[in-house]
Scaffold this active site. Structure first.
Site, PDB file in Angstrom:
ATOM      1  N   HIS A 138      -1.326  -1.437  -4.177  1.00 29.35           N
ATOM      2  CA  HIS A 138      -2.573  -1.078  -3.487  1.00 29.35           C
ATOM      3  C   HIS A 138      -2.641   0.442  -3.318  1.00 29.35           C
ATOM      4  O   HIS A 138      -1.734   1.068  -2.777  1.00 29.35           O
ATOM      5  CB  HIS A 138      -2.602  -1.769  -2.123  1.00 29.35           C
ATOM      6  CG  HIS A 138      -3.879  -1.614  -1.369  1.00 29.35           C
ATOM      7  ND1 HIS A 138      -4.959  -2.441  -1.553  1.00 29.35           N
ATOM      8  CD2 HIS A 138      -4.251  -0.725  -0.414  1.00 29.35           C
ATOM      9  CE1 HIS A 138      -5.952  -2.076  -0.739  1.00 29.35           C
ATOM     10  NE2 HIS A 138      -5.541  -1.025  -0.035  1.00 29.35           N
TER      11      HIS A 138
ATOM     12  N   ASP B 113      -4.943   3.579  -1.913  1.00 27.99           N
ATOM     13  CA  ASP B 113      -6.036   3.940  -1.009  1.00 27.99           C
ATOM     14  C   ASP B 113      -6.580   5.314  -1.357  1.00 27.99           C
ATOM     15  O   ASP B 113      -5.884   6.318  -1.222  1.00 27.99           O
ATOM     16  CB  ASP B 113      -5.524   3.937   0.439  1.00 27.99           C
ATOM     17  CG  ASP B 113      -5.218   2.523   0.918  1.00 27.99           C
ATOM     18  OD1 ASP B 113      -6.141   1.700   0.927  1.00 27.99           O
ATOM     19  OD2 ASP B 113      -4.050   2.245   1.255  1.00 27.99           O
TER      20      ASP B 113
ATOM     21  N   MET C  60     -12.290   4.414  -0.380  1.00 30.24           N
ATOM     22  CA  MET C  60     -12.896   4.717   0.929  1.00 30.24           C
ATOM     23  C   MET C  60     -13.573   6.078   0.782  1.00 30.24           C
ATOM     24  O   MET C  60     -13.119   7.089   1.316  1.00 30.24           O
ATOM     25  CB  MET C  60     -11.816   4.728   2.011  1.00 30.24           C
ATOM     26  CG  MET C  60     -11.398   3.316   2.420  1.00 30.24           C
ATOM     27  SD  MET C  60      -9.766   3.279   3.164  1.00 30.24           S
ATOM     28  CE  MET C  60      -8.769   3.243   1.690  1.00 30.24           C
TER      29      MET C  60
ATOM     30  N   SER D 107       0.851  -1.190   0.000  1.00 26.57           N
ATOM     31  CA  SER D 107       0.000   0.000   0.000  1.00 26.57           C
ATOM     32  C   SER D 107       0.884   1.237   0.000  1.00 26.57           C
ATOM     33  O   SER D 107       1.620   1.493   0.961  1.00 26.57           O
ATOM     34  CB  SER D 107      -0.902   0.006   1.235  1.00 26.57           C
ATOM     35  OG  SER D 107      -1.437   1.302   1.409  1.00 26.57           O
TER      36      SER D 107
ATOM     37  N   HIS E  11      -8.571   0.804  -3.762  1.00 31.69           N
ATOM     38  CA  HIS E  11      -9.468   0.639  -2.615  1.00 31.69           C
ATOM     39  C   HIS E  11     -10.148   1.985  -2.354  1.00 31.69           C
ATOM     40  O   HIS E  11      -9.507   2.927  -1.892  1.00 31.69           O
ATOM     41  CB  HIS E  11      -8.611   0.177  -1.413  1.00 31.69           C
ATOM     42  CG  HIS E  11      -9.347   0.045  -0.125  1.00 31.69           C
ATOM     43  ND1 HIS E  11      -8.682  -0.102   1.084  1.00 31.69           N
ATOM     44  CD2 HIS E  11     -10.671   0.024   0.172  1.00 31.69           C
ATOM     45  CE1 HIS E  11      -9.576  -0.200   2.061  1.00 31.69           C
ATOM     46  NE2 HIS E  11     -10.780  -0.118   1.543  1.00 31.69           N
TER      47      HIS E  11
ATOM     48  N   MET F 287     -11.268  -5.520   6.305  1.00 30.79           N
ATOM     49  CA  MET F 287     -10.462  -4.477   6.958  1.00 30.79           C
ATOM     50  C   MET F 287     -10.092  -4.965   8.357  1.00 30.79           C
ATOM     51  O   MET F 287     -10.962  -5.315   9.155  1.00 30.79           O
ATOM     52  CB  MET F 287     -11.268  -3.171   7.096  1.00 30.79           C
ATOM     53  CG  MET F 287     -11.443  -2.372   5.823  1.00 30.79           C
ATOM     54  SD  MET F 287      -9.936  -1.918   4.950  1.00 30.79           S
ATOM     55  CE  MET F 287      -9.007  -1.049   6.202  1.00 30.79           C
TER      56      MET F 287
ATOM     57  N   MET G 183      -9.176   8.145  -0.382  1.00 32.74           N
ATOM     58  CA  MET G 183      -9.988   8.590   0.772  1.00 32.74           C
ATOM     59  C   MET G 183     -10.502  10.003   0.507  1.00 32.74           C
ATOM     60  O   MET G 183      -9.782  10.834  -0.045  1.00 32.74           O
ATOM     61  CB  MET G 183      -9.131   8.601   2.033  1.00 32.74           C
ATOM     62  CG  MET G 183      -8.458   7.274   2.322  1.00 32.74           C
ATOM     63  SD  MET G 183      -7.571   7.325   3.868  1.00 32.74           S
ATOM     64  CE  MET G 183      -6.737   5.734   3.829  1.00 32.74           C
TER      65      MET G 183
ATOM     66  N   ASP H  57      -6.474  -6.164   4.997  1.00 33.85           N
ATOM     67  CA  ASP H  57      -5.875  -4.827   4.875  1.00 33.85           C
ATOM     68  C   ASP H  57      -5.847  -4.134   6.236  1.00 33.85           C
ATOM     69  O   ASP H  57      -6.899  -3.852   6.820  1.00 33.85           O
ATOM     70  CB  ASP H  57      -6.727  -4.025   3.867  1.00 33.85           C
ATOM     71  CG  ASP H  57      -6.140  -2.657   3.555  1.00 33.85           C
ATOM     72  OD1 ASP H  57      -5.054  -2.340   4.054  1.00 33.85           O
ATOM     73  OD2 ASP H  57      -6.800  -1.916   2.789  1.00 33.85           O
TER      74      ASP H  57
END
Ligand code: DX5
Ligand code: ZN
Length: 212
Positions: free
Chosen positions: A30, A32, A65, A5, A63, A134, A34, A172
């Site tokens: 990976h 993320d 979020m 990540s 991913h 998660m 957000m 994760d």
């Protein structure tokens, strides 16, 4: 499989980080995303993912979020997501969203927060390519692994095996060189690791250790 990540990497050197990961034994990168609403943090958006895609030799594991992720499914796929994971907690029409991802020939994943039961996925499981469990509350790298999430790996694995679903299990949050073997034994297919990789002295060697 291992998915570093980049949330924990040095963003001033993002290009070099991707080049390094290209040389590594990592299976995915990976990423993320957000939005400061679903989680109390703001990270990467479309433009940076497009730039990463141009230089990455590894598939991008994105991913999301974010609030109402269905608004942006196509745009993240256009940017180069090879795996696109959305949160159960943020999707009213999850079935529609999953089909929308699969229509684009992208691996479709659903993520569940530590407090969300695996049982809630019963009806959507046959459609899923991936379930992301998660093991920290989403929002930040470098948090401690929440032990109670391990039983959810076992539960998901049992359902997948029993029904012969083709669904991978990804974990994760708080994954490190001390707990990864245990997690694989419990049924994990893809390990996400941020801090454990990017805070280590030798990033390439640490990825190789995870692969072994
Ligand atoms: C947390 C993110 C994770 C995070 C993991 O919300 O989804 O991908 O980067 O970081 P570590 O491995 O440091 O817990
Ligand atoms: Zn993540």
């Amino acid at each position: 499989m291992i998915a570093p990540s980049i949330l924990s990497c040095n963003f001033l050197e993002l290009g070099k980080v991707i080049e390094l990961l290209n040389q590594s034994e990592a299976d995915f990168i990976h990423i993320d995303v957000m939005d400061g609403i679903f989680v109390p943090n703001i990270t990467i958006g479309f433009d940076i993912i497009s730039q990463i895609k141009k230089v990455s030799k590894k598939p991008l594991d994105v991913h999301l979020m974010i609030h109402k992720p269905e608004r942006y499914i196509d745009r993240f796929i256009d940017c180069g997501a090879d795996i696109l994971t959305i949160h159960y907690e943020e999707n009213t029409h999850l079935h529609r969203s999953i089909l929308q991802i699969k229509k684009r020939n992208v691996v479709a994943g659903v993520a569940i927060n530590p407090h969300t039961p695996v049982a809630l996925l019963k009806e959507i499981f046959p459609e899923l390519d991936l379930v992301l469990i998660m093991s920290v509350n989403p929002g930040f790298g470098g948090q401690e692994f929440i032990e109670s999430t391990v039983s959810k790996i076992v539960e998901a694995k049992t359902i997948i095996k029993k029904n012969k679903y083709k669904c991978l299990i990804e974990i994760d949050g708080g994954v490190n060189l001390k707990n990864y073997k245990y997690l694989i034994k419990k049924g994990v297919d893809i390990l996400v690791a941020g801090n454990a990789i990017f805070s280590s002295k030798d990033i390439l060697k640490t990825i190789t250790k995870f692969k072994k």
